[in-house]
Design a protein around this motif. Structure first.
Motif, mmCIF file in Angstrom:
data_model
loop_
_atom_site.group_PDB
_atom_site.id
_atom_site.type_symbol
_atom_site.label_atom_id
_atom_site.label_comp_id
_atom_site.label_asym_id
_atom_site.label_seq_id
_atom_site.Cartn_x
_atom_site.Cartn_y
_atom_site.Cartn_z
ATOM 1 N N UNK A 191 7.887 0.334 0.123
ATOM 2 C CA UNK A 191 7.766 0.750 1.518
ATOM 3 C C UNK A 191 7.399 2.225 1.532
ATOM 4 N N UNK A 192 6.214 2.550 2.049
ATOM 5 C CA UNK A 192 5.784 3.948 2.084
ATOM 6 C C UNK A 192 5.667 4.450 3.518
ATOM 7 N N UNK A 193 6.220 3.658 4.463
ATOM 8 C CA UNK A 193 5.998 3.993 5.870
ATOM 9 C C UNK A 193 6.899 5.123 6.353
ATOM 10 N N UNK A 221 5.740 -12.404 2.663
ATOM 11 C CA UNK A 221 6.947 -11.897 1.994
ATOM 12 C C UNK A 221 7.095 -10.401 2.127
ATOM 13 N N UNK A 222 5.977 -9.692 2.323
ATOM 14 C CA UNK A 222 6.049 -8.245 2.519
ATOM 15 C C UNK A 222 6.470 -7.946 3.962
ATOM 16 N N UNK A 223 5.843 -8.675 4.909
ATOM 17 C CA UNK A 223 6.156 -8.444 6.320
ATOM 18 C C UNK A 223 7.642 -8.677 6.581
ATOM 19 N N UNK A 247 2.916 -0.252 3.388
ATOM 20 C CA UNK A 247 3.499 -0.685 2.125
ATOM 21 C C UNK A 247 2.428 -0.914 1.058
ATOM 22 N N UNK A 248 2.908 -0.967 -0.173
ATOM 23 C CA UNK A 248 2.072 -1.336 -1.313
ATOM 24 C C UNK A 248 2.780 -2.515 -1.966
ATOM 25 N N UNK A 249 2.057 -3.566 -2.326
ATOM 26 C CA UNK A 249 2.725 -4.714 -2.911
ATOM 27 C C UNK A 249 1.866 -5.352 -3.999
ATOM 28 N N UNK A 250 2.482 -6.172 -4.805
ATOM 29 C CA UNK A 250 1.743 -6.859 -5.849
ATOM 30 C C UNK A 250 2.614 -7.891 -6.517
ATOM 31 N N UNK A 277 -5.753 5.299 5.691
ATOM 32 C CA UNK A 277 -5.563 6.706 5.981
ATOM 33 C C UNK A 277 -4.584 7.358 5.005
ATOM 34 N N UNK A 278 -3.611 6.567 4.514
ATOM 35 C CA UNK A 278 -2.604 7.159 3.633
ATOM 36 C C UNK A 278 -3.225 7.416 2.260
ATOM 37 N N UNK A 279 -3.001 8.626 1.754
ATOM 38 C CA UNK A 279 -3.558 8.936 0.435
ATOM 39 C C UNK A 279 -2.547 8.476 -0.618
ATOM 40 N N UNK A 280 -2.993 7.653 -1.621
ATOM 41 C CA UNK A 280 -2.040 7.208 -2.630
ATOM 42 C C UNK A 280 -1.519 8.389 -3.447
ATOM 43 N N UNK A 281 -0.327 8.226 -3.999
ATOM 44 C CA UNK A 281 0.249 9.263 -4.857
ATOM 45 C C UNK A 281 -0.594 9.371 -6.125
#
Lengths: 571, 477
Positions: B60-62, B103-105, B42-45, B2-6
């Motif tokens: 963290x984008x929450x 690791x993200x959680x 969140x976004x991770x990589x 649902x979240x639109x990326x920047x």
């Protein structure tokens, strides 16, 4: 909020240009003058300023004129004038009309994925990939997204070779944008047409050449007359460059002009070029004279009777001798006033040429005789002629002459025959000859070369494969990918080397191999591309190699994205 | 998802400096990212660096803002990996896997825990603040503070008097003498500027330095130097009679002379406006190697008020809050005091969302708008704004119905053509010009930007063709 100053037109009733009241029109310059020379000299504001100058009235109210000697007074007044001017500033009226809007697009816009592809291709510095992206966008009948247009127009300005690929994807908005920036005039189709005369009159040599070439395609005679019109004023370098444009749409009507230049021009390379062009016209008097000189030197024995009743007739033996001297006819020595001496614009042999005097003359004769004469006169195909010259004393002169003639006379059959001839390998003309062939023939030739190499080379010597591939890459159309056959052959070879771990080892040892692989990643047919993905993505403790491998995988990824964008999705 | 990326432009606006942008763009090959993932929180990589183990990058984008974390040793914040991760998402979100690795959680859980603790602590401090205080003690403290302030004003006034004498001396000799003696390494003016720092009025020194730096620059330098020095003189005049000025003007003078108003005071006492605030333009200036200044312009949806949120980032540490054009947030802003307050601080805010597609920004509708028409009203508002605080380095300007024009044969500047055929000069980065032209295709648009008295520095534009946003970064100043 209370304003510190009263703006000169705070009144809402003031409209449009009526608001352009003078702001301290007299006081401003006066204060500046006083400030420049110093307030030690007497200065004062005039007691009656222009009528309606609200700021002037304000200044006099706040600072009576007699009080000019007070400390800081000059700066105080100057500060107030500056503030009022700043607040009352109005943009100047310029007569420039509103810009017209671009026409509506006829193509569909390309998705942002195309723009990302283009930016990535540009960042990698791979013109071959850029060309593929543009070609794909055009094939899909897209126009480039708006934010990509400045980058494309700029790229076209720098890389002339990409212009023909960029032009169709510019769309109406791109052409409109190009019309606003003189640097991008090339992309503004209409303007370029309308501007031909200016380009011809004031353009660079390259632009004038382009004007002539374009005109030769549509109206060759008019183009020649355009050139003739300025011929006398041109320096030798320009004459040489511009006379070369006559190769497009060359016809008998150009003969008189060319013959005149062959006989009269002061520059040797212009005379040589004129001779080459005349030789490409078999019916020209020049060609006829060359043939007449060649005929007595070439003897063809009558064909022997066929050995069996149903076997094809074999052509007769042939033999050639070199001329003794450059002359109108070979037999008697030339008279000093020989009217056709000009037929030999470079009769003088360069000092260190590998050919001897007579061989040089033969080379001159062969290179400027119509190639069609050879097949007609001897009854042999180009391949057959080339196959039998190895025993001939004049072989080198003949191959050089024919190569030169094949290039100037644009004869694909001769080009192909010469390409496969072993003597040509070192002569450095392979690329030029190859470019005369159509794409499938080119590809067949490259495939043949590659197969021959892989079959005839020992496994140990195969480690020099990249030099051979570089050669193939260099000889290929810079804007197209390889066909399936050649790609599959290459993929098989690479697959074997990857499996045996040799490719990775070679990559570690030779940095230049990365460049070869990058080129291959651009050239291989999409179906064959998968083989390169089998290379590992990283190597531990070798950051340089890891970096290069990343680049390679990135490139393959881009090729695959491009392939997906170009493949219609089943709906 | 649902979240639109920047968008890429929005991501680049988060960068602590220009160098990070460049470095991030070099990491955009998906081959460098063996793991890529994103969900609503969140976004991770994982990014392959020079070491054997890839760096773990997470964003963290929450919550209300965007928070970065990376296992790389870079001191930049956010680092190039974090920016590259969001840029990759902007390019192609389909590559991101929604399955959240442990690791993200863990990180997200620890952040939540910390946020709860912080809130509890804040509540405790506020409770302590509201607790009754002994009135005599409080009165004493206020008296002491006033005394301290009084002392500083006096010191600043002494400095202004000294500078006045110096300027008077200069004016007696004339500006022409400045061109001979003071251009280049100007010792006397810089000594004077240093004296102003001692006198706790660094703003006066800065203005002097800026004015002297104009000497010999361009054909009209005497006029510009005189205007600057004149403005300085008026500031000193105001400083010397500070007691007689209204309180808002006092605040403007205080800011202009380089005595900043304490943030906590503003948060406590500044005029509060709660609205849905939308970002209508941002610009980040690299003041010097270690300091970046970010200016974020906001407009309230209901109040139509303009606000400027100013942030600074030292040594690439990044800004506490992320803003990008068109982001809208329900927030309470506290305004710095002033004759026409523009600068504000965000007191409380809810998580941002993308603005609805209504016709923002609004030109303020006043009586003058109806009387003069929208263009003249925009200039009128600008003049009012300038009159309210003439010492400001620039003022907001919203021009309606303008068309972008490339430089014509006889001028070098890009301009905005108003409907009455006036051409407003632009101060716009070269990289922005043609893309802007391509994107708007001669459409009529509303342009918002900062006016410095000579040219408009455009920050954003709205037209039927869509929205245009200037590059977030401006070169070193």
């Amino acid at each position: 909020m209370r304003p510190l100053l009263t703006s000169p037109h705070t009144s809402p009733s003031v409209k449009g240009d009526a608001a352009m009241r003078p702001v301290a029109a007299i006081d401003g310059p006066l204060l500046l003058q006083a400030a420049l020379v110093g307030s030690n000299r007497p200065w004062a504001l005039p007691s009656d300023p222009l009528e309606g100058d609200a700021v002037a009235a304000l200044l006099r109210e706040a600072h009576p004129p007699h009080n000019t000697d007070a400390p800081g007074q000059l700066l105080r007044l100057a500060g107030a004038v500056a503030w009022c001017r700043r607040a009352g500033w109005m943009a100047p009226v310029v007569s420039t009309a509103e810009l017209p809007l671009p026409l509506p697009e006829t193509r569909a816009p390309a998705s942002p994925a195309w723009a990302a592809l283009w930016h990535n291709a540009t960042a990698l510095g791979l013109p071959r990939l850029q060309a593929l992206v543009l070609r794909g966008m055009n094939q899909q009948q897209h126009h480039a997204p708006a934010d990509l247009l400045p980058a494309l127009l700029q790229q076209g300005r720098q890389t002339v070779a990409l212009r023909e690929l960029i032009q169709p994807v510019l769309g109406e908005r791109g052409r409109w944008l190009a019309g606003l920036n003189p640097d991008w005039a090339w992309g503004h189709g209409v303007q370029e047409q309308a501007d031909t005369e200016t380009q011809w009159a004031q353009g660079s040599l390259e632009q004038r050449r382009a004007v002539l070439l374009a005109q030769r395609h549509s109206t060759p005679d008019a183009a020649r007359e355009r050139l003739q019109g300025v011929w006398g004023e041109l320096p030798a370098r320009d004459r040489h460059a511009l006379i070369g444009t006559l190769k497009v749409g060359l016809s008998v009507s150009d003969e008189a002009f060319l013959t005149h230049q062959l006989q009269k021009d002061r520059a040797q390379d212009v005379r040589c070029m004129a001779a080459d062009l005349l030789a490409a016209l078999p019916q020209s008097a020049f060609s006829q004279r060359m043939v007449a000189r060649l005929r007595p030197l070439v003897q063809v024995a009558p064909a022997p009777p066929p050995k069996a009743a149903n076997s094809p007739p074999s052509p007769g033996e042939w033999h050639i001798d070199a001329p003794l001297e450059a002359s109108a006819s070979c037999a008697p020595p030339p008279a000093p006033e020989d009217p056709y001496k000009s037929d030999w614009p470079d009769a003088q042999r360069p000092k260190h040429d590998t050919l001897g005097e007579r061989a040089w003359l033969l080379y001159q004769l062969v290179r400027r005789s119509p190639l069609s004469w050879w097949t007609q006169h001897t009854g042999r195909s180009p391949n057959e002629l080339l196959d039998t010259i190895d025993q001939n004393d004049w072989a080198e002169a003949l191959v050089r002459g024919w190569t030169h003639a094949a290039l100037t006379q644009h004869d694909p059959a001769w080009c192909l025959a010469l390409l496969t001839h072993p003597r040509l390998e070192a002569s450095g003309h392979a690329m030029a000859l190859l470019s005369q062939l159509d794409a499938p023939t080119q590809e067949q030739h490259l495939l043949h070369q590659w197969t021959q190499w892989t079959q005839s080379t020992s496994p140990k010597k195969k480690r020099h494969w990249s030099a051979v591939v570089d050669d193939l890459v260099r000889h290929h159309d810079p804007h197209a990918v390889w066909g399936e056959q050649l790609s599959t052959a290459m993929a098989q070879f690479l697959d074997e080397r990857i499996r045996q771990g040799e490719l990775l080892q070679e990559l570690q040892q030779h940095h230049t191999l990365t460049r070869t692989l990058r080129e291959l990643a651009c050239l291989l047919h999409p179906q064959a591309l998968g083989v390169l993905s089998r290379l590992p993505a990283s190597i531990e403790h070798n950051s340089s190699l890891t970096e290069r491998l990343h680049g390679l995988h990135h490139l393959i990824d881009l090729r695959q994205t491009l392939h997906h964008l170009c493949t219609p999705t089943p709906s | 998802m649902s979240r639109i990326p920047l968008t890429s432009a929005q991501v680049l606006a988060l960068s602590p400096d220009e160098a990070s942008n460049k470095a991030a763009k070099g990491l955009l090959s998906p081959a460098k990212w063996p793991t890529l993932g994103a969900n609503d929180d969140a976004v991770w990589g994982e990014c392959q660096g020079s070491g054997s183990k890839p760096y773990q990058t997470q964003v963290d984008v929450s919550g209300g803002g965007i928070t970065f974390r990376c296992s790389c040793p870079s001191r930049k914040f956010p680092c190039k990996h974090g920016l590259a991760l969001l840029l990759l998402q902007a390019q192609d979100a389909s590559r991101f896997n929604p399955q959240q690795p442990p690791w993200v959680s863990e990180w997200l859980a620890s952040r939540r825990e910390r946020a709860e603790k912080k809130e509890a602590k804040l509540e405790a401090t506020q409770a302590a603040k509201t607790a009754p205080v002994d009135p005599t003690l409080a009165a004493k403290a206020t008296e002491q503070a006033q005394k301290r302030e009084q002392k500083r004003w006096q010191r600043m006034q002494a400095g202004a008097t000294e500078l006045s004498l110096w300027l008077d001396d200069l004016m007696r000799q004339g500006l022409a003498s400045l061109s001979v003696h003071h251009s280049g390494s100007d010792t006397s003016a810089s000594a004077m500027a240093a004296r102003m720092v001692d006198a706790q009025a660094p703003g006066l020194g800065q203005r002097l330095t800026q004015a002297v730096a104009l000497v010999g620059q361009g054909p009209h330098w005497p006029e510009r130097v005189l205007a600057q020095l004149g403005s300085l003189q008026l500031l000193m005049d105001a400083l010397l009679r500070i007691d007689r000025l209204p309180a808002p003007v006092q605040a403007d003078v205080r800011q202009a002379t380089g005595w900043p108003i304490d943030k906590d005071t503003v948060l406590l006492e500044g005029a509060a406006i709660t609205d849905r605030w939308r970002v209508i333009g941002t610009i980040t200036l690299e003041r010097d190697e270690r300091l970046s200044e970010r200016r974020v312009w906001l407009q309230g949806q209901h109040s139509h008020r303009l606000a400027l949120v100013l942030d600074f980032s030292f040594a690439g540490q990044g800004f506490a809050q992320s803003w990008h054009t068109d982001q809208a947030t329900q927030a309470t802003l506290r305004f710095y005091p002033g004759n026409q307050p523009l600068r504000a601080l965000v007191a409380t805010s809810e998580p941002p969302s993308s603005a609805s597609a209504d016709a923002w920004p609004h030109p303020p509708t006043t009586d003058t708008t109806t009387a003069l028409g929208p263009t003249a009203a925009a200039w009128q508002d600008l003049a009012t704004c300038m009159a309210a605080n003439p010492w400001s380095p620039s003022w907001p300007l919203l021009l309606p119905q303008v068309q972008l024009h490339p430089p014509s044969a006889d001028q070098t500047a890009w301009t905005l053509r108003t409907t009455d055929a006036r051409h407003v000069p632009l101060d716009v980065a070269a990289v922005d010009t043609w893309p802007w032209m391509a994107q708007t295709a001669a459409a009529h648009m509303s342009v918002f930007g900062e006016w410095d008295g000579q040219a408009l520095h455009p920050l954003s534009a709205w037209s039927a063709q869509g929205q245009w946003v200037a590059s977030a970064w401006s070169g070193a100043v």
